[in-house]
Motif scaffolding. Structure first.
Motif, PDB file in Angstrom:
ATOM      1  N   ARG A 514       3.051   8.190 -64.361  1.00 39.42           N
ATOM      2  CA  ARG A 514       2.085   8.307 -63.812  1.00 39.42           C
ATOM      3  C   ARG A 514       1.134   8.516 -65.059  1.00 39.42           C
ATOM      4  N   THR A 515      -0.133   7.823 -64.863  1.00 37.12           N
ATOM      5  CA  THR A 515      -1.249   8.104 -66.105  1.00 37.12           C
ATOM      6  C   THR A 515      -2.101   8.972 -66.069  1.00 37.12           C
ATOM      7  N   ASP A 516      -1.940  10.093 -64.779  1.00 36.54           N
ATOM      8  CA  ASP A 516      -2.844  11.043 -64.794  1.00 36.54           C
ATOM      9  C   ASP A 516      -2.194  12.425 -64.952  1.00 36.54           C
ATOM     10  N   VAL A 517      -0.926  12.309 -65.115  1.00 37.91           N
ATOM     11  CA  VAL A 517      -0.060  13.419 -65.649  1.00 37.91           C
ATOM     12  C   VAL A 517       0.269  13.422 -67.083  1.00 37.91           C
ATOM     13  N   PRO A 518       0.425  14.533 -67.843  1.00 40.81           N
ATOM     14  CA  PRO A 518       0.959  14.575 -69.145  1.00 40.81           C
ATOM     15  C   PRO A 518       2.606  14.342 -69.112  1.00 40.81           C
TER      16      PRO A 518
END
Length: 562
Positions: A514-518
């Motif tokens: 996912r691009t929205d988590v580190p």
């Protein structure tokens, strides 16, 4: 002695002779000694690692040092004008102590970062400026100290008694408001915080009250030390005591606090007993197992499972403790960790920590396995195929006992055996390297996406370890998001290079796309046998220390030395 005071007389030739008319006596020397100790302590604090509120704490020390300096000069002086001069000169330090102490208390109790430091410094500067201007401009308005100053003999020496004006009481009111605000902050936080932290704030409450009581005794009952306000002397010992606690890892130490959090919240029951077998502490899990809110003060044998233990704790009695016991319908493995004297005979104990590990499920499987073995023995001559299936079940059960159920890696039970084997087989050209790895911010993955996603991340990381690290590297999962690697190599650098290849592979093929988590990263600590320790416990402790260093330096790195 009463008279009009010329505050500028000290500027005239011989104006400071009031400091030289009599030689310094014991009280002045004592103040000077306190001042030197405080200055040395303040310098020492500046060289220590950062802690929450360090800048505000140093300002409190600086303010107190200034007050002690002016107090010593006032004690040494013999004229009313000199005593008034040094009394006015003390006010920057007095104002700085109270407001810096408030900033220090609020910084520690209410916020852990230093983003508010600049704002605190502005408030402190304004607070100190108000009191300083009011005191130092007194010759122009006479609203702080009047010109009527009496010299009276107190405790065998001359001390000044001032007639105070409204600006003096305003400055005193500001100081009391700051100190009382600190008191109320500590009281509020102590009531709301968990019991893990409550004793820290109880100590804060005590050391905030002591200077208030000293100043109240001076203000209301004219109590003095050498004819002087006792507050700065009391505050000196308060700050010294607090500083020693801070840097002796008895206070504000996150590792110590972490141990307490682990003790209270861990799922395994823990009992702490003294040498006579009396329970002195137990965690929440232990209370649930014995179905009693408090067993403190009772003998360990009051728990039915330990009823056979009647003596005192010695190394021999610990070795005689059962390795497994039953409490109700649960079965537990028993580990006893002796607590020895810090010096003297290492076989003499002052107590022990008893750790219980729930193995009910494993015990049930063992009983099922034993039943299967009985069936196998009874039907061996009737059905060879059935015998082979049971044998397979037995081998699988034994394999699972040494494997982590989620990742398939070896578990903590096999770590001791594997280390002993590698250590015994080590030659002069190889060293044994132990690496402790911990996934960074793993809790946030569980909290945000649930344990199903968290388990998938753990299994994916375990698979990458086995595929990227050398074949002779032995991988373990020892609990939660913590993993251990045992490796026999020529140098530590060679192992660190392998771990960095694992980090790079994790970066190229992230476990969370996912691009929205580190991205998922890990930190590692490395220790080698025998350079960093000759036992597994010593080696593990050193690697764990290096892991903490990696975490403190920003995570996603490997640390091989502190």
């Amino acid at each position: 002695m009463t008279g009009q005071i010329d505050l500028f007389a000290f500027l005239q030739p011989g104006g400071l002779n009031c400091l030289l008319e009599v030689p310094p006596d014991g009280p002045v020397a004592l103040v000077a000694m306190n001042l030197l100790i405080l200055v040395a302590f303040t310098h020492w604090v500046s060289k220590q690692p950062d802690f929450v509120g360090k800048a505000q704490f140093r300002l409190t020390n600086i303010g107190l040092a200034w007050w002690l300096l002016t107090a010593g000069l006032e004690l040494q002086s013999t004229t009313a004008s000199c005593k008034t001069l040094f009394a006015m000169a003390a006010w920057p330090g007095i104002m700085l102590i109270s407001v810096s102490w408030l900033a220090f208390i609020s910084s520690f109790a209410l916020r852990a970062d230093q983003n508010h430091l600049r704002r605190d410094l502005v408030v402190i500067a304004c607070f100190v400026l108000i009191g300083t201007v009011a005191a130092w401009t007194n010759p122009l308005h006479g609203l702080f100290y009047t010109d009527e100053v009496r010299l009276v003999e107190t405790a065998g020496r001359l001390s000044a008694q001032f007639e105070h004006g409204p600006l003096f009481y305003l400055a005193v009111f500001m100081n009391y408001c700051a100190v009382l605000a600190a008191f109320l902050i500590v009281l509020l936080v102590m009531r709301r915080t968990s019991k893990v932290y409550r004793r820290y704030f109880a100590f804060f409450l005590l050391i905030t009250v002591i200077p208030i009581l000293a100043n109240a005794a001076y203000t209301l009952f004219d109590f003095t030390v050498f004819g002087f306000d006792p507050t700065p002397f009391v505050f000196t010992f308060v700050l010294l005591g607090l500083g020693l606690l801070i840097f002796n890892k008895g206070f504000f130490d996150i590792v110590a606090v972490g141990r307490e959090v682990l003790y209270y919240r861990m799922a395994n029951p823990v009992f702490v007993v003294n040498r006579m077998g009396i329970i002195t502490g137990l965690n929440t899990a232990a209370k649930g197992v014995v179905h009693a809110e408090n067993k403190v003060g009772q003998h360990l044998s009051s728990i039915p499972a330990f009823q056979d233990f009647q003596g005192v704790f010695t190394m021999a009695s610990i070795e005689a403790m059962p390795e497994r016991l039953q409490i109700g319908e649960q079965f537990f493995d028993v580990d006893v960790f002796p607590i020895g004297l810090p010096v003297g005979d290492t076989d003499e104990l002052i107590g022990a920590t008893v750790l219980l590990t729930d193995v009910t499920d494993l015990y049930s499987r063992g009983r099922a396995l034993a039943s299967a073995v009985d069936v196998m023995n009874n039907t061996l001559n009737q059905n060879r195929r059935q015998l082979e299936e049971i044998q397979t079940l037995r081998e699988e059960a034994e394999r699972l006992a040494d494997r982590d159920w989620l990742t398939g890696l070896l578990n903590r039970r096999r770590l001791d055996e594997s280390f002993k084997q590698l250590a015994e087989e080590r030659d002069d050209n190889k060293i044994v390297v132990l690496c402790v790895l911990d996934l960074d911010h793993f809790k946030s993955i569980n909290d945000r996406f649930g344990h199903v996603v968290g388990d998938r991340v753990l299994k994916g990381f375990a698979q990458m370890m086995e595929s990227i690290l050398p074949e002779d590297a032995i991988c373990f999962r020892v609990g939660g998001e913590e993993f251990v690697v045992l490796h026999r190599a020529a140098t530590v650098a060679e192992v660190v290079q392998d771990l960095n290849r694992l980090r790079e592979a994790l970066d190229k093929d992230p476990l969370m796309r996912r691009t929205d988590v580190p991205p998922v990263t890990f930190s590692g600590g490395v220790a080698s046998f025998p350079a960093d320790g000759e036992t597994l416990d010593a080696l593990y402790a050193k690697a764990d220390e290096h892991l903490y260093t990696a975490k403190e330096k920003g995570r996603n790195r490997i640390v091989q030395e502190g």
